[in-house]
Design an enzyme around this catalytic site. Structure first.
Site, mmCIF file in Angstrom:
data_model
loop_
_atom_site.group_PDB
_atom_site.id
_atom_site.type_symbol
_atom_site.label_atom_id
_atom_site.label_comp_id
_atom_site.label_asym_id
_atom_site.label_seq_id
_atom_site.Cartn_x
_atom_site.Cartn_y
_atom_site.Cartn_z
ATOM 1 N N ARG A 105 -4.765 10.738 3.768
ATOM 2 C CA ARG A 105 -3.723 11.764 3.910
ATOM 3 C C ARG A 105 -2.653 11.624 2.833
ATOM 4 N NH1 ARG A 105 1.011 12.569 5.688
ATOM 5 N NH2 ARG A 105 1.548 14.538 6.704
ATOM 6 N N LYS A 119 0.854 -1.196 0.000
ATOM 7 C CA LYS A 119 0.000 0.000 0.000
ATOM 8 C C LYS A 119 0.885 1.239 0.000
ATOM 9 C CE LYS A 119 -1.757 1.870 3.912
ATOM 10 N NZ LYS A 119 -1.607 3.313 4.084
ATOM 11 N N ASN A 120 1.778 1.348 0.976
ATOM 12 C CA ASN A 120 2.586 2.569 1.103
ATOM 13 C C ASN A 120 3.640 2.680 0.013
ATOM 14 O OD1 ASN A 120 1.011 3.152 3.263
ATOM 15 N ND2 ASN A 120 2.558 2.733 4.816
ATOM 16 N N ARG A 156 -8.484 -0.676 4.430
ATOM 17 C CA ARG A 156 -7.705 0.362 3.741
ATOM 18 C C ARG A 156 -6.329 -0.171 3.377
ATOM 19 N NH1 ARG A 156 -7.129 5.790 6.822
ATOM 20 N NH2 ARG A 156 -5.863 6.075 4.960
ATOM 21 N N ASP A 215 4.312 1.585 12.196
ATOM 22 C CA ASP A 215 3.127 0.893 11.672
ATOM 23 C C ASP A 215 2.955 -0.510 12.255
ATOM 24 O OD1 ASP A 215 3.317 2.310 8.307
ATOM 25 O OD2 ASP A 215 2.663 3.124 10.233
ATOM 26 N N CYS A 218 -6.460 12.994 11.991
ATOM 27 C CA CYS A 218 -6.142 11.581 11.802
ATOM 28 C C CYS A 218 -6.111 10.914 13.183
ATOM 29 C CB CYS A 218 -4.779 11.516 11.115
ATOM 30 S SG CYS A 218 -4.183 9.868 10.893
ATOM 31 N N ARG A 267 -0.749 15.462 11.929
ATOM 32 C CA ARG A 267 -0.069 15.076 10.686
ATOM 33 C C ARG A 267 0.281 16.335 9.877
ATOM 34 N NH1 ARG A 267 -1.342 9.700 9.396
ATOM 35 N NH2 ARG A 267 0.458 9.767 8.026
ATOM 36 N N PRO A 268 1.239 17.138 10.355
ATOM 37 C CA PRO A 268 1.565 18.380 9.640
ATOM 38 C C PRO A 268 2.168 18.098 8.261
ATOM 39 C CG PRO A 268 3.188 17.924 11.335
ATOM 40 C CD PRO A 268 2.088 16.912 11.509
ATOM 41 N N ILE A 269 2.171 19.102 7.404
ATOM 42 C CA ILE A 269 2.819 18.940 6.086
ATOM 43 C C ILE A 269 3.788 20.086 5.832
ATOM 44 C CG2 ILE A 269 0.953 17.592 5.043
ATOM 45 C CD1 ILE A 269 0.088 20.224 3.660
HETATM 46 C C1 EPZ Z 1 4.155 7.440 6.078
HETATM 47 O O1 EPZ Z 1 3.350 8.524 6.500
HETATM 48 C C2 EPZ Z 1 3.243 6.224 6.044
HETATM 49 N N1 EPZ Z 1 2.134 6.438 5.111
HETATM 50 C C3 EPZ Z 1 2.679 5.967 7.442
HETATM 51 O O2 EPZ Z 1 1.919 4.760 7.375
HETATM 52 C C4 EPZ Z 1 3.859 5.758 8.394
HETATM 53 O O3 EPZ Z 1 3.351 5.578 9.706
HETATM 54 C C5 EPZ Z 1 4.775 6.987 8.358
HETATM 55 O O4 EPZ Z 1 5.217 7.208 7.002
HETATM 56 C C6 EPZ Z 1 6.014 6.814 9.233
HETATM 57 O O5 EPZ Z 1 6.728 5.698 8.826
HETATM 58 C C7 EPZ Z 1 2.356 6.288 3.784
HETATM 59 O O6 EPZ Z 1 3.460 6.014 3.340
HETATM 60 C C8 EPZ Z 1 1.162 6.444 2.882
HETATM 61 P P1 EPZ Z 1 6.023 11.010 8.010
HETATM 62 P P2 EPZ Z 1 3.944 10.031 6.409
HETATM 63 O O7 EPZ Z 1 5.894 12.238 7.203
HETATM 64 O O8 EPZ Z 1 4.924 10.119 5.330
HETATM 65 C C9 EPZ Z 1 6.230 14.454 11.150
HETATM 66 C C10 EPZ Z 1 0.013 3.416 7.657
HETATM 67 O O9 EPZ Z 1 -0.527 2.981 8.679
HETATM 68 N N2 EPZ Z 1 6.049 15.363 10.007
HETATM 69 O O10 EPZ Z 1 7.181 10.101 7.767
HETATM 70 O O11 EPZ Z 1 2.797 10.947 6.418
HETATM 71 C C11 EPZ Z 1 5.016 13.576 11.427
HETATM 72 O O12 EPZ Z 1 4.065 14.253 12.237
HETATM 73 C C12 EPZ Z 1 0.496 4.846 7.610
HETATM 74 O O13 EPZ Z 1 0.212 2.741 6.605
HETATM 75 C C13 EPZ Z 1 6.222 16.726 10.190
HETATM 76 O O14 EPZ Z 1 6.512 17.194 11.296
HETATM 77 O O15 EPZ Z 1 4.696 10.159 7.821
HETATM 78 C C14 EPZ Z 1 5.630 12.397 12.141
HETATM 79 O O16 EPZ Z 1 5.801 12.712 13.498
HETATM 80 C C15 EPZ Z 1 0.150 5.621 8.876
HETATM 81 N N3 EPZ Z 1 6.049 17.555 9.122
HETATM 82 C C16 EPZ Z 1 6.992 12.249 11.468
HETATM 83 O O17 EPZ Z 1 7.262 13.511 10.842
HETATM 84 C C17 EPZ Z 1 5.738 17.090 7.870
HETATM 85 O O18 EPZ Z 1 5.623 17.899 6.926
HETATM 86 C C18 EPZ Z 1 7.033 11.172 10.408
HETATM 87 O O19 EPZ Z 1 5.943 11.402 9.545
HETATM 88 C C19 EPZ Z 1 5.572 15.693 7.704
HETATM 89 C C20 EPZ Z 1 5.742 14.846 8.785
#
Ligand code: EPZ
Length: 432
Positions: free
Chosen positions: A93, A22-23, A404, A312, A117, A122-124
């Protein structure tokens, strides 16, 4: 609304085959926005809700899509809509990863800010920081991010206070693929899914180096270069989180379970934990065999960025650690609030509590079947594994969360001897 009805206690035996990731698939599907020619993507887990949502977003953006079982044929015209609507983005997301390829290919992107969520904030901000480093002009309006190109090569340190960003790295990598000139991403995520997206970009003709390390170099093709990006046939990787979830299920409820079509090297953090707590594990070329245990030794685990233990698998592992002889700890360092499964586990009689972002799991109590509520994808897997371990009957409600990201989990568990039925409650009420 569907629910799982599980009669616990059956030992699981046999082989289970992991589906496409999926990811790993979501960013690559959005990456198809970069490619003018026809694309054939194979090994796509097309029965997953998130994949269906992604294909609908791509159709909204003008993509011609043909699904044939686990294959998706896609063709995306250069001209077309540039808005990913809130209605669809709020469902998933990961839609934020349409932002980079859209901006690169069409020079503009309007993407709804992702909603809340269940696993926490989940900031971007890092995604935006990356796009601005490539020259994008970004503004926020009515819950949407509006960004304009053109994009030029740039250098950005992308890791944030919680470490690297997996989707952020891939989003910026795909935007950089369309920029004019060379880009460098420092502090990049090293997850296998990042390497999968880099491999896809190389397959369509973009030079990408350093993926899997914290520094990635991308030679952008520029607006004129898109015409050279080729339509290709590309195989998605297997799902490492699904693989890990079945390894944990085998340890928790298994006689002996072999997880096939997986990449053991991508799950070494989990395998090392299983071995440390006393679970027999045999590692094959593309399979892992796990033998079930009644008790596990205590352990102190933290979720970390790859190659650390993945967040995860935190929920699924928590179910298994209810077998601890003593006390185990899991500290969540990626999503500190990702513990919605904890209160549901207590309904099974588990002795689990939380202090800050650390879960304290005290073993010794035999889990009893219960009526529980799924809340997010991986929390649902935790509850299903607990149901397999428990005495008596468990009802896991709202399993659409599970659907999902886990393809046919009820069928796969039945094939291993698990007593798991997926019931459509609406149909049930009609019968009554
Ligand atoms: C990916 O999400 C995965 N989703 C998530 O899997 C997974 O838990 C996560 O990576 C961590 O491994 C997909 O790949 C579709 P991050 P992602 O950005 O990329 C912070 C599942 O269950 N952050 O790596 O959105 C964030 O809050 C899902 O399959 C910022 O601060 O996660 C977190 O604390 C859930 N600013 C950390 O970074 C940003 O702009 C890691 O988040 C982005 C993230």
């Amino acid at each position: 609304m569907d629910k799982f009805v599980i009669k616990g206690g059956n030992a699981l035996h046999g082989k289970v085959r992991v589906s496409g990731s999926k990811n790993g698939s979501l960013p690559i599907l959005f990456g198809s926005l970069l490619v003018p020619g026809p694309l054939l993507l194979k090994g796509v887990p097309t029965r997953l809700r998130d994949i269906k949502t992604t294909l609908n977003i791509l159709r909204e953006l003008g993509a011609q899509i043909e699904e044939r079982d686990q294959q998706v044929a896609i063709e995306v015209p250069t001209e077309g809509p540039v808005t990913a609507t809130h209605e669809l983005v709020s469902k998933m997301r990961a839609s934020i990863s349409s932002f980079g390829p859209l901006l690169a290919r069409r020079g503009e992107a309007v993407v709804s800010l992702p909603g809340g969520c269940n696993i926490g904030d989940r900031p971007i901000d890092l995604h935006i920081q990356g796009m601005e480093a490539l020259g994008a002009e970004v503004r926020y309006e009515n819950g949407y991010i509006h960004a304009r190109g053109p994009l030029r090569g740039g250098r950005v340190y992308l890791a944030g206070p919680m470490g690297p960003t997996v989707l952020g790295t891939q989003n910026v990598m795909m935007a950089a693929a369309g920029a004019e000139g060379v880009s460098i991403i420092e502090g990049a995520a090293c997850e296998p899914e990042v390497c999968g997206t880099a491999k896809f970009l190389r397959a369509i003709g973009v030079v990408v180096e350093g993926d899997g390390s914290p520094t990635i170099r991308i030679e952008g093709v520029g607006q004129d270069g898109f015409a050279n990006l080729g339509g290709v046939s590309f195989e998605m990787p297997p799902d490492r989180i699904e693989a890990g979830s079945y390894m944990i299920a085998g340890a928790a409820a298994g006689g002996q379970v072999t997880v096939e079509n997986c990449r053991p090297n991508e799950n070494m953090a989990l395998i090392s934990i299983l071995q440390k707590i006393g679970v027999p594990v045999e590692i094959g070329e593309d399979s892992v065999t796990v033998t079930g245990v009644d008790k596990v030794s205590p352990i102190d685990v933290a979720t970390l960025a790859y190659p650390g233990f993945p967040t995860d698998l935190q929920g699924p592992l928590m179910a298994l650690l209810c077998k601890t002889e003593g006390v185990s700890l899991i500290t969540e360092k990626i999503f500190p609030d990702r513990f919605t499964h904890l209160s549901e586990l207590r309904r099974f009689g588990a002795k689990v509590r939380k202090e800050g972002s650390t879960a304290i799991i005290e073993g010794g109590s035999k889990l009893q079947g219960a009526e529980v509520m799924a809340s997010d994808l991986r929390a649902s897997a935790c509850l299903v594994i607990a149901g397999l371990m428990a005495e008596g009957e468990t009802h896991v409600n709202r399993v659409y969360h599970l659907q999902r990201g886990y393809e046919d989990m009820d069928k796969k568990l039945r094939s291993l001897g698990g007593d798991v039925q997926c019931i459509d409650e609406a149909a049930l009420e009609k019968q009554e």
